[in-house]
Design a protein around this motif. Structure first.
Motif, mmCIF file in Angstrom:
data_model
loop_
_atom_site.group_PDB
_atom_site.id
_atom_site.type_symbol
_atom_site.label_atom_id
_atom_site.label_comp_id
_atom_site.label_asym_id
_atom_site.label_seq_id
_atom_site.Cartn_x
_atom_site.Cartn_y
_atom_site.Cartn_z
ATOM 1 N N ILE A 452 -2.663 5.511 -9.797
ATOM 2 C CA ILE A 452 -1.400 4.770 -9.696
ATOM 3 C C ILE A 452 -0.332 5.640 -9.034
ATOM 4 C CG2 ILE A 452 0.472 3.737 -11.036
ATOM 5 C CD1 ILE A 452 -1.662 2.897 -13.101
ATOM 6 N N ALA A 453 -0.280 6.917 -9.409
ATOM 7 C CA ALA A 453 0.722 7.822 -8.818
ATOM 8 C C ALA A 453 0.498 7.973 -7.325
ATOM 9 C CB ALA A 453 0.659 9.177 -9.512
ATOM 10 N N ILE A 454 -0.760 8.126 -6.890
ATOM 11 C CA ILE A 454 -1.052 8.274 -5.464
ATOM 12 C C ILE A 454 -0.707 6.997 -4.712
ATOM 13 C CG2 ILE A 454 -2.931 8.582 -3.802
ATOM 14 C CD1 ILE A 454 -4.220 10.472 -5.843
ATOM 15 N N LEU A 455 -0.965 5.852 -5.325
ATOM 16 C CA LEU A 455 -0.626 4.575 -4.682
ATOM 17 C C LEU A 455 0.877 4.451 -4.469
ATOM 18 C CD1 LEU A 455 -1.610 1.761 -3.724
ATOM 19 C CD2 LEU A 455 -1.231 0.949 -6.059
ATOM 20 N N LEU A 456 1.663 4.860 -5.474
ATOM 21 C CA LEU A 456 3.117 4.744 -5.357
ATOM 22 C C LEU A 456 3.695 5.764 -4.388
ATOM 23 C CD1 LEU A 456 4.048 4.170 -9.126
ATOM 24 C CD2 LEU A 456 3.976 2.460 -7.298
ATOM 25 N N LEU A 457 3.167 6.976 -4.380
ATOM 26 C CA LEU A 457 3.747 8.046 -3.579
ATOM 27 C C LEU A 457 3.184 8.091 -2.164
ATOM 28 C CD1 LEU A 457 3.805 10.878 -6.272
ATOM 29 C CD2 LEU A 457 5.717 9.471 -5.514
ATOM 30 N N ALA A 458 1.876 7.932 -2.019
ATOM 31 C CA ALA A 458 1.245 8.037 -0.703
ATOM 32 C C ALA A 458 0.934 6.683 -0.091
ATOM 33 C CB ALA A 458 -0.028 8.877 -0.800
ATOM 34 N N GLY A 459 0.875 5.633 -0.917
ATOM 35 C CA GLY A 459 0.630 4.291 -0.397
ATOM 36 C C GLY A 459 -0.826 3.940 -0.235
ATOM 37 N N TYR A 460 -1.740 4.731 -0.816
ATOM 38 C CA TYR A 460 -3.173 4.482 -0.672
ATOM 39 C C TYR A 460 -3.834 4.349 -2.042
ATOM 40 C CZ TYR A 460 -3.077 5.552 4.323
ATOM 41 O OH TYR A 460 -2.828 5.530 5.678
ATOM 42 N N LYS A 461 -4.863 3.477 -2.094
ATOM 43 C CA LYS A 461 -5.697 3.324 -3.294
ATOM 44 C C LYS A 461 -7.113 3.745 -2.933
ATOM 45 C CE LYS A 461 -7.219 1.927 -7.337
ATOM 46 N NZ LYS A 461 -8.571 2.521 -7.222
ATOM 47 N N SER A 462 -7.597 4.772 -3.615
ATOM 48 C CA SER A 462 -8.927 5.300 -3.333
ATOM 49 C C SER A 462 -9.995 4.434 -3.995
ATOM 50 C CB SER A 462 -9.049 6.743 -3.833
ATOM 51 O OG SER A 462 -8.227 7.604 -3.099
ATOM 52 N N ILE A 463 -11.007 4.071 -3.197
ATOM 53 C CA ILE A 463 -12.161 3.320 -3.685
ATOM 54 C C ILE A 463 -13.393 4.081 -3.199
ATOM 55 C CG2 ILE A 463 -13.324 1.091 -3.772
ATOM 56 C CD1 ILE A 463 -10.663 -0.145 -2.784
ATOM 57 N N GLY A 464 -13.813 5.047 -3.978
ATOM 58 C CA GLY A 464 -14.922 5.889 -3.544
ATOM 59 C C GLY A 464 -14.522 6.720 -2.344
ATOM 60 N N TRP A 465 -15.279 6.566 -1.232
ATOM 61 C CA TRP A 465 -14.995 7.335 -0.018
ATOM 62 C C TRP A 465 -13.966 6.671 0.886
ATOM 63 C CZ3 TRP A 465 -15.998 4.271 4.113
ATOM 64 C CH2 TRP A 465 -16.932 3.253 3.955
ATOM 65 N N PHE A 466 -13.405 5.529 0.446
ATOM 66 C CA PHE A 466 -12.472 4.754 1.265
ATOM 67 C C PHE A 466 -11.113 4.682 0.588
ATOM 68 C CE2 PHE A 466 -10.649 0.518 2.318
ATOM 69 C CZ PHE A 466 -10.393 0.747 3.651
ATOM 70 N N ASP A 467 -10.040 4.901 1.374
ATOM 71 C CA ASP A 467 -8.665 4.767 0.882
ATOM 72 C C ASP A 467 -8.042 3.534 1.507
ATOM 73 O OD1 ASP A 467 -9.037 7.140 -0.437
ATOM 74 O OD2 ASP A 467 -7.977 8.366 1.035
ATOM 75 N N LEU A 468 -7.678 2.565 0.682
ATOM 76 C CA LEU A 468 -7.051 1.335 1.158
ATOM 77 C C LEU A 468 -5.554 1.555 1.290
ATOM 78 C CD1 LEU A 468 -7.348 -1.759 1.755
ATOM 79 C CD2 LEU A 468 -6.865 -2.127 -0.681
ATOM 80 N N GLY A 469 -5.008 1.192 2.472
ATOM 81 C CA GLY A 469 -3.570 1.353 2.654
ATOM 82 C C GLY A 469 -3.212 1.565 4.121
ATOM 83 N N PRO A 470 -1.978 1.987 4.409
ATOM 84 C CA PRO A 470 -0.870 2.149 3.451
ATOM 85 C C PRO A 470 -0.273 0.794 3.061
ATOM 86 C CG PRO A 470 -0.137 2.724 5.661
ATOM 87 C CD PRO A 470 -1.592 2.447 5.771
ATOM 88 N N VAL A 471 0.073 0.655 1.797
ATOM 89 C CA VAL A 471 0.478 -0.648 1.279
ATOM 90 C C VAL A 471 1.798 -1.131 1.868
ATOM 91 C CG1 VAL A 471 -0.797 -0.353 -0.870
ATOM 92 C CG2 VAL A 471 1.561 0.461 -0.725
ATOM 93 N N ASN A 472 2.666 -0.214 2.331
ATOM 94 C CA ASN A 472 3.952 -0.652 2.864
ATOM 95 C C ASN A 472 3.841 -1.269 4.251
ATOM 96 O OD1 ASN A 472 3.448 1.671 4.313
ATOM 97 N ND2 ASN A 472 5.271 2.767 3.626
ATOM 98 N N THR A 473 2.620 -1.315 4.799
ATOM 99 C CA THR A 473 2.419 -1.972 6.099
ATOM 100 C C THR A 473 1.688 -3.305 5.964
ATOM 101 O OG1 THR A 473 0.291 -0.888 6.526
ATOM 102 C CG2 THR A 473 2.283 0.289 7.209
ATOM 103 N N PHE A 474 1.325 -3.684 4.750
ATOM 104 C CA PHE A 474 0.544 -4.912 4.588
ATOM 105 C C PHE A 474 1.336 -6.147 4.994
ATOM 106 C CE2 PHE A 474 -2.603 -3.271 1.151
ATOM 107 C CZ PHE A 474 -3.142 -2.432 2.102
#
Length: 856
Positions: A452-474
């Motif tokens: 949750i902290a990484i999602l809020l600060l960096a904008g990415y959600k890690s799913i195994g070897w894949f990072d979904l994001g950045p959320v502020n561009t969705f």
């Protein structure tokens, strides 16, 4: 039990009770006193007050928050507190017991001899001025850099603790599954609060110096750290902390810490910044020294307060320093900073010199400064041993191009190596950090909180070897695409250490077009991409829309917050770009880039690619223009440091210049139809002018040779958002100016609160004054000016047929701003004024712009 046995038992029991009580009293013979010293009227804490147990001639000083701790195995009954400008107090204490006291000091008028650093002005007023004058006169010979050669071994320990770990905090519901981490808590010696170690780094290094030609090299022989490697990049954290905890030279005019420059107490500006007082003359390590207390004249200024011991011999050298900061200093996120340095003699005969043997820097990081709140306590301790002075060193030690040479095996040292080579053994709590850090990363609740902290600060959600994001561009919007949805992500090192993939897809609901991007970065030498020194190649293809003249740093163009723009923004270009870039960073701050780009550009929104047919004067339209370009650029950035993330890095500001030179050539290959050459250069540098803050200067220029349509000219960086952008012209419209030759100057100055700190009503707000100047001068060759006969694309026009793209031959474009930074420690607000070309249509003569930035 018979009476005789009972009598014997009672006698035995009373004897044991008496013995235990006696032993307890004997064991409790230590007398300890913890407390705080306050101003009796204002209740403000008094830093560096003298605290003494006069019966045993033992003393200490209060810290920056007025706290103190002192103890002795002797039975003493008196505590004496002294502070300049206050009545000395002698207080009764309980012998052989622990005492907790608060001392309120009464202000009194005293006639103190003030030591000013400039001997000329104050020589007749105070003999201490002569002493300070001698310190300046002998400064160069007392600095270790005055030696022909030296080398030593240093052991460095950097630790971060969660500070003020109370019972209430431990028993919080969210921490019930983490109780094992509290096995390592201990009372720290800085502010006597319970702290929990969470990060530890150790380094062992050998340092070699020669004066002619001057060079200093560090050879790291051992390094290890305990940190949250799965969530934080260890090298990045280490690099960032190195920048915060820079080496302190007490003789320096300006001392760099926390990416900030403080005026040193031995600076030439010290008379204007500090008050100096003679405290005492005493014995220190067998030598006579004078104890001088210093404090800033204005408590909000970036300056120190503390004590310095100066030798009363022919060297006039500094023997010991204890200094910190005022609690009123205009500094963010740091509630306490303490520096302690000790010097001792090494060498023999003419080579006998005072050298640093102990260097401790402690910082207490806190969002809201509060005695009861939690904080991060950071401590860097360095000890120095095995000095060799003026012993010639082989040239081979200085041939390596890097300043710091890291042994390949330094991070794989065994436990026995550290046990044998540490200058001081680790405490039980410090040893426990390594085990605790490994254990906590296996707790599911911690992993969820970190995600949750990484999602809020960096904008990415890690799913195994894949990072979904950045959320502020969705989600974003603009005048051409309307409502825009985007999704994408990137790989992380779990897929491959030296391979980085990134992609996204987007759709605009107004233009009804799909956009997408795919990129692959491969790092050679089995290193992670973007890791210094880079040696990597990137292959990418992008089909997306772009605003000509918009150039953002570290921010995605479709960031939601940048969707809000002023004025008209209905002219964009669709780009289909195939790119190959090879980047190689060499040592000593030199890097170069080789590139090959093929770009197809098409008009979007109300933008047209049209020209006049030279045969009949009719208007013709072009669907796209294609250019193929090869490039070479070189960059020189000495001593550049980065905050290294797992998939990104951000440069850390320093005082050294950055020089960039770029050569690009357009060729008629792969569908490209334009032959041209583009040369650009840029020089940037930060000038620290303590105590007046710092200035960030950049000078750039460029020259294009050849004939090209306007999309291939230099479309100058403009900004129509409401965010203040440092490198763009904030009141220039997109596509407003184009050039094939130009020169630009950008000056940003931050006064650091120099003026506001002197205004009582503003001082507590800790605002900082900022100002800027931006000037741009350019021109356009006749061969690149669209006419009715040369077939070049016409400059864009607005809905009334007025040309919106102009040239800069008449006069330079100038804008300036003044503003207030550090509002709520987060925001900067500028009033921006456009000075020239104010008669052009659809321009703003002034505006208010804001910027979000975290600063110390």
């Amino acid at each position: 039990m018979n009476p005789l046995a009972k009598n014997i038992f009672l006698k035995y029991a009373w004897t044991m009770v008496w013995l235990i009580a006696s032993l307890s009293l004997f064991a409790q013979k230590t007398t300890s006193v913890h407390g705080k010293v306050l101003d009796a009227v204002t209740k403000e804490t008094l830093s560096y007050a003298t605290v003494q147990l006069p019966e045993v001639n033992l003393g200490t000083r209060t810290d920056m928050d007025g706290n103190f701790s002192i103890e002795t195995p002797e039975n003493v009954t008196q505590l004496r507190i002294a502070y300049i400008g206050y009545t000395t107090q002698t207080i009764a204490i309980l012998a052989g017991q622990h005492n907790e006291i608060t001392v309120s000091m009464a202000d009194v008028a005293v006639n103190l001899k003030e030591v000013e650093v400039r001997p000329d002005k104050y020589k007749r007023k105070n003999p201490a001025v002569d002493l300070i004058g001698e310190v300046f006169a002998h400064k160069d010979q007392n600095r270790k850099e005055g030696l022909e050669y030296y080398n030593y071994e240093a052991y460095e320990k950097l630790q971060l603790d969660i500070n003020n770990v109370t019972e209430k905090f431990r028993n919080r519901r969210v921490l019930r599954k983490f109780q094992f981490i509290f096995e390592n808590v201990d009372t720290n010696k800085v502010n006597l609060k319970v702290s929990l170690p969470v990060y530890l780094r150790e380094r062992l290094l050998n340092v070699y110096y020669r004066k002619n030609p001057q060079s200093e090299k560090e050879y790291v022989t051992g390094e290890q750290q305990a940190g949250l490697e799965a969530y934080l990049d260890g090298d990045g954290v280490s690099s960032y902390l190195n920048n915060l905890y820079q080496n302190v030279d007490i003789y320096d005019a300006n001392i760099s810490l926390l990416s900030t420059q403080f005026v040193g107490p031995l600076s030439g500006l010290a008379p204007a910044m500090y008050r100096f007082y003679i405290m005492d003359t005493l014995e220190y390590q067998g030598s006579r020294v004078v104890d001088i207390f210093f404090a800033p004249r204005n408590k909000s200024d970036l300056a120190f307060m503390g004590n310095i011991l100066v030798s009363l011999d022919s060297t006039y050298a500094v023997r010991k320093v204890q200094m910190g900061i005022s609690k009123d200093i205009n500094l963010n996120w740091v509630s306490d900073l303490q520096i302690e340095q000790e010097f001792d003699f090494f060498g023999t005969g003419n080579n006998r010199r005072l050298m640093l043997v102990k260097d401790d820097i402690t910082m207490n990081f806190q969002v809201i400064k509060s005695e009861k709140g939690r904080s991060i306590l950071g401590r860097k301790s360095v000890s120095y041993q095995n000095y060799q002075i003026n012993q010639p060193l082989p040239d081979s030690l200085f041939r390596n191009r890097v300043t710091t040479v890291v042994d390949e095996t330094s991070t794989r040292r065994s436990a026995s190596f550290w046990n044998e080579n540490r200058h001081q053994p680790l405490s039980k709590q410090e040893l426990g950090i390594y085990k605790m850090v490994d254990s906590i990363q296996n707790v599911p609740a911690f992993r969820r909180a970190s995600d949750i902290a990484i999602l809020l600060l960096a904008g990415y959600k890690s799913i195994g070897w894949f990072d979904l994001g950045p959320v502020n561009t969705f989600y974003s919007f603009n005048d051409v695409e309307g409502f825009r949805l985007r999704a994408g992500g990137r790989t992380n090192p779990k897929l491959a250490k030296n391979l980085f993939l990134e992609w996204y897809g987007a759709y605009g609901f107004k233009d009804e077009k799909w956009k997408y991007y795919g990129g692959l970065t491969y790092a050679f030498e089995n290193k992670k991409p973007l890791t210094y020194p880079m040696n990597q190649v990137t292959l990418s293809y992008q089909n997306d829309i772009q605003i000509p003249g918009e150039d953002l740093q570290f921010v995605q163009e479709d960031n939601f917050l940048l969707s809000f723009k002023r004025g008209i923004n209905d002219k964009m270009i669709y780009n289909r770009a195939l790119q190959v870039d090879y980047v190689r960073e060499l040592r000593k701050g030199v890097s170069y880039t080789l590139s090959a780009h093929r770009v197809a550009q098409s008009p979007g929104g109300n933008l047209l690619f049209d020209y006049s047919d030279s045969t009949d004067g009719s208007t013709r339209y072009v669907d796209e223009i294609i250019s193929t370009q090869f490039g070479f650029s070189v960059r020189y950035a000495p001593n550049e440091k980065f905050y290294q993330g797992k998939t990104y890095r951000i440069p850390i500001l320093n005082k050294y210049p950055i020089i960039q030179l770029s050569l690009k050539a357009g060729v008629a290959l792969l569908g490209g139809t334009y032959n041209y050459q583009l040369i650009t250069a840029r020089v940037s540098k930060i000038f620290y002018v303590a105590p007046f803050g710092y200035s960030d200067w950049s000078l750039e220029g460029g020259r294009l040779l050849g004939t090209v349509p306007y999309p291939l000219l230099e479309i100058h960086r403009a900004n129509q958002t409401y965010a203040y952008q440092l490198q763009a012209y904030n009141l220039m419209n997109f596509m407003e100016f184009a050039s094939d030759k130009y020169v630009g100057l950008n000056i940003q100055h931050n006064f650091g609160g120099f003026f506001f700190n002197k205004i009582p009503l503003l001082r507590k707000l800790k605002w900082r004054e900022v100002a800027s100047f931006k000037g741009l001068y350019g021109g356009l060759d006749e061969k690149n000016r669209p006419t009715e006969t040369n077939g070049l694309l016409r400059f864009p026009v607005d809905e009334n047929g007025r040309t919106v793209t102009h040239t800069l031959e008449q006069k330079p474009y100038i804008e300036a701003s003044v503003g207030i930074a550090n509002i709520f420690k987060l925001f900067r607000v500028d009033y921006v004024r456009r000075m020239t070309y104010t008669d052009l249509p659809n321009v703003s003569k002034w505006g208010i712009r804001a910027r979000f930035k975290l600063d110390f």
